[in-house]
Design a protein around this motif. Sequence first.
Motif, PDB file in Angstrom:
ATOM      1  N   MET A   1     -14.703 -10.802   7.419  1.00  0.00           N
ATOM      2  CA  MET A   1     -13.308 -11.212   7.373  1.00  0.00           C
ATOM      3  C   MET A   1     -12.547 -10.291   6.423  1.00  0.00           C
ATOM      4  N   ARG A   2     -11.407  -9.792   6.879  1.00  0.00           N
ATOM      5  CA  ARG A   2     -10.597  -8.882   6.086  1.00  0.00           C
ATOM      6  C   ARG A   2      -9.661  -9.663   5.170  1.00  0.00           C
ATOM      7  N   VAL A   3      -9.605  -9.263   3.916  1.00  0.00           N
ATOM      8  CA  VAL A   3      -8.681  -9.885   2.975  1.00  0.00           C
ATOM      9  C   VAL A   3      -7.408  -9.050   2.960  1.00  0.00           C
ATOM     10  N   ASP A   4      -6.286  -9.689   3.214  1.00  0.00           N
ATOM     11  CA  ASP A   4      -5.015  -8.988   3.252  1.00  0.00           C
ATOM     12  C   ASP A   4      -4.376  -8.952   1.878  1.00  0.00           C
ATOM     13  N   LEU A   5      -3.510  -7.963   1.668  1.00  0.00           N
ATOM     14  CA  LEU A   5      -2.767  -7.871   0.421  1.00  0.00           C
ATOM     15  C   LEU A   5      -1.733  -8.995   0.371  1.00  0.00           C
ATOM     16  N   PRO A   6      -1.441  -9.508  -0.821  1.00  0.00           N
ATOM     17  CA  PRO A   6      -0.389 -10.524  -0.929  1.00  0.00           C
ATOM     18  C   PRO A   6       0.982  -9.904  -0.644  1.00  0.00           C
ATOM     19  N   VAL A   7       1.923 -10.742  -0.255  1.00  0.00           N
ATOM     20  CA  VAL A   7       3.276 -10.302   0.064  1.00  0.00           C
ATOM     21  C   VAL A   7       4.219 -10.823  -1.014  1.00  0.00           C
ATOM     22  N   LEU A   8       5.012  -9.929  -1.564  1.00  0.00           N
ATOM     23  CA  LEU A   8       6.044 -10.284  -2.526  1.00  0.00           C
ATOM     24  C   LEU A   8       7.391 -10.080  -1.842  1.00  0.00           C
ATOM     25  N   VAL A   9       8.214 -11.124  -1.784  1.00  0.00           N
ATOM     26  CA  VAL A   9       9.552 -11.020  -1.207  1.00  0.00           C
ATOM     27  C   VAL A   9      10.550 -11.026  -2.346  1.00  0.00           C
ATOM     28  N   ARG A  10      11.442 -10.036  -2.324  1.00  0.00           N
ATOM     29  CA  ARG A  10      12.438  -9.905  -3.389  1.00  0.00           C
ATOM     30  C   ARG A  10      13.712  -9.287  -2.832  1.00  0.00           C
ATOM     31  N   GLU A  11      14.787  -9.380  -3.614  1.00  0.00           N
ATOM     32  CA  GLU A  11      16.026  -8.733  -3.210  1.00  0.00           C
ATOM     33  C   GLU A  11      15.875  -7.226  -3.383  1.00  0.00           C
ATOM     34  N   ALA A  12      16.375  -6.484  -2.421  1.00  0.00           N
ATOM     35  CA  ALA A  12      16.274  -5.032  -2.458  1.00  0.00           C
ATOM     36  C   ALA A  12      17.223  -4.455  -3.511  1.00  0.00           C
ATOM     37  N   THR A  13      16.854  -3.302  -4.012  1.00  0.00           N
ATOM     38  CA  THR A  13      17.717  -2.530  -4.916  1.00  0.00           C
ATOM     39  C   THR A  13      18.011  -1.193  -4.243  1.00  0.00           C
ATOM     40  N   ALA A  14      18.938  -0.441  -4.812  1.00  0.00           N
ATOM     41  CA  ALA A  14      19.275   0.871  -4.270  1.00  0.00           C
ATOM     42  C   ALA A  14      18.048   1.778  -4.210  1.00  0.00           C
ATOM     43  N   ALA A  15      17.107   1.571  -5.114  1.00  0.00           N
ATOM     44  CA  ALA A  15      15.887   2.382  -5.135  1.00  0.00           C
ATOM     45  C   ALA A  15      15.014   2.143  -3.895  1.00  0.00           C
ATOM     46  N   ASP A  16      15.265   1.073  -3.159  1.00  0.00           N
ATOM     47  CA  ASP A  16      14.491   0.749  -1.960  1.00  0.00           C
ATOM     48  C   ASP A  16      15.053   1.378  -0.691  1.00  0.00           C
ATOM     49  N   ALA A  17      16.184   2.043  -0.769  1.00  0.00           N
ATOM     50  CA  ALA A  17      16.872   2.530   0.430  1.00  0.00           C
ATOM     51  C   ALA A  17      15.983   3.419   1.297  1.00  0.00           C
ATOM     52  N   THR A  18      15.271   4.341   0.706  1.00  0.00           N
ATOM     53  CA  THR A  18      14.419   5.240   1.490  1.00  0.00           C
ATOM     54  C   THR A  18      13.304   4.464   2.175  1.00  0.00           C
ATOM     55  N   ALA A  19      12.671   3.548   1.458  1.00  0.00           N
ATOM     56  CA  ALA A  19      11.571   2.761   2.027  1.00  0.00           C
ATOM     57  C   ALA A  19      12.067   1.840   3.137  1.00  0.00           C
ATOM     58  N   VAL A  20      13.222   1.219   2.957  1.00  0.00           N
ATOM     59  CA  VAL A  20      13.796   0.369   3.996  1.00  0.00           C
ATOM     60  C   VAL A  20      14.112   1.213   5.225  1.00  0.00           C
ATOM     61  N   GLY A  21      14.669   2.390   5.005  1.00  0.00           N
ATOM     62  CA  GLY A  21      14.957   3.297   6.114  1.00  0.00           C
ATOM     63  C   GLY A  21      13.708   3.693   6.882  1.00  0.00           C
ATOM     64  N   GLU A  22      12.627   3.918   6.171  1.00  0.00           N
ATOM     65  CA  GLU A  22      11.367   4.287   6.813  1.00  0.00           C
ATOM     66  C   GLU A  22      10.816   3.126   7.649  1.00  0.00           C
ATOM     67  N   VAL A  23      10.848   1.911   7.099  1.00  0.00           N
ATOM     68  CA  VAL A  23      10.401   0.736   7.853  1.00  0.00           C
ATOM     69  C   VAL A  23      11.260   0.572   9.106  1.00  0.00           C
ATOM     70  N   HIS A  24      12.571   0.665   8.930  1.00  0.00           N
ATOM     71  CA  HIS A  24      13.492   0.496  10.053  1.00  0.00           C
ATOM     72  C   HIS A  24      13.214   1.543  11.132  1.00  0.00           C
ATOM     73  N   ALA A  25      13.073   2.798  10.721  1.00  0.00           N
ATOM     74  CA  ALA A  25      12.860   3.891  11.670  1.00  0.00           C
ATOM     75  C   ALA A  25      11.561   3.721  12.449  1.00  0.00           C
ATOM     76  N   GLU A  26      10.475   3.450  11.752  1.00  0.00           N
ATOM     77  CA  GLU A  26       9.178   3.339  12.435  1.00  0.00           C
ATOM     78  C   GLU A  26       9.103   2.108  13.332  1.00  0.00           C
ATOM     79  N   ALA A  27       9.635   0.989  12.867  1.00  0.00           N
ATOM     80  CA  ALA A  27       9.642  -0.217  13.695  1.00  0.00           C
ATOM     81  C   ALA A  27      10.509   0.002  14.931  1.00  0.00           C
ATOM     82  N   PHE A  28      11.663   0.603  14.754  1.00  0.00           N
ATOM     83  CA  PHE A  28      12.561   0.860  15.871  1.00  0.00           C
ATOM     84  C   PHE A  28      11.898   1.809  16.875  1.00  0.00           C
ATOM     85  N   ARG A  29      11.240   2.861  16.370  1.00  0.00           N
ATOM     86  CA  ARG A  29      10.591   3.853  17.235  1.00  0.00           C
ATOM     87  C   ARG A  29       9.511   3.205  18.112  1.00  0.00           C
ATOM     88  N   VAL A  30       8.654   2.418  17.492  1.00  0.00           N
ATOM     89  CA  VAL A  30       7.545   1.824  18.240  1.00  0.00           C
ATOM     90  C   VAL A  30       8.034   0.684  19.147  1.00  0.00           C
TER      91      VAL A  30
END
Length: 174
Positions: A1-30
């Motif tokens: 059985m695989r143990v998954d990493l925990p998920v932390l949900v938080r409000e985004a900051t400006a420092a997250d813009a690149t990472a959010v863009g990457e998630v958006h781009a890859e999810a949209f592409r697939v």
Amino acid sequence: MRVDLPVLVREATAADATAVGEVHAEAFRVAHRDLFEADWLRTLVEQRRRLWAHLMVGREHARNTLLVAERGSDVAAFVYFGPHSDGSRDGEIFDCFAHPDVWGRHVAASVLDKAWELLREARFRRVRLWTMAGANRARHFYESSGFTQTGRTRERDFGDGRPVLEIEYARRTR
């Protein structure tokens, strides 16, 4: 059985813009590779990759909320929501995407659950969203999260002159 990493949900900051863009781009592409021609899809993916650095400093962003879900130190999903764009007493989910690497791992559900909690606290009477008719994974996700089709549809041209049918979903908060 695989143990998954925990998920932390938080409000985004400006420092997250690149990472959010990457998630958006890859999810949209697939997720939308069968809905757009390959050349146009590449253009749309690059637009989404760059979008968030500009969006997060705009006036519109100040009235809305952007939450991210982190697994380890990586942003793996996000949801962007706020008052409905039509001025009604409804809330609206503008975007909700998870990186394809975490599909099926309840990361998107975690971030959507937190958004739902905040939308209820803000006392919106219901929450609405639009998704592409051909985006079957997204439609199933929203339906399994309690959203139902309202019966409203619209055509949206993403800039290639070939409109895509979108379906509105809604969920009551009370």
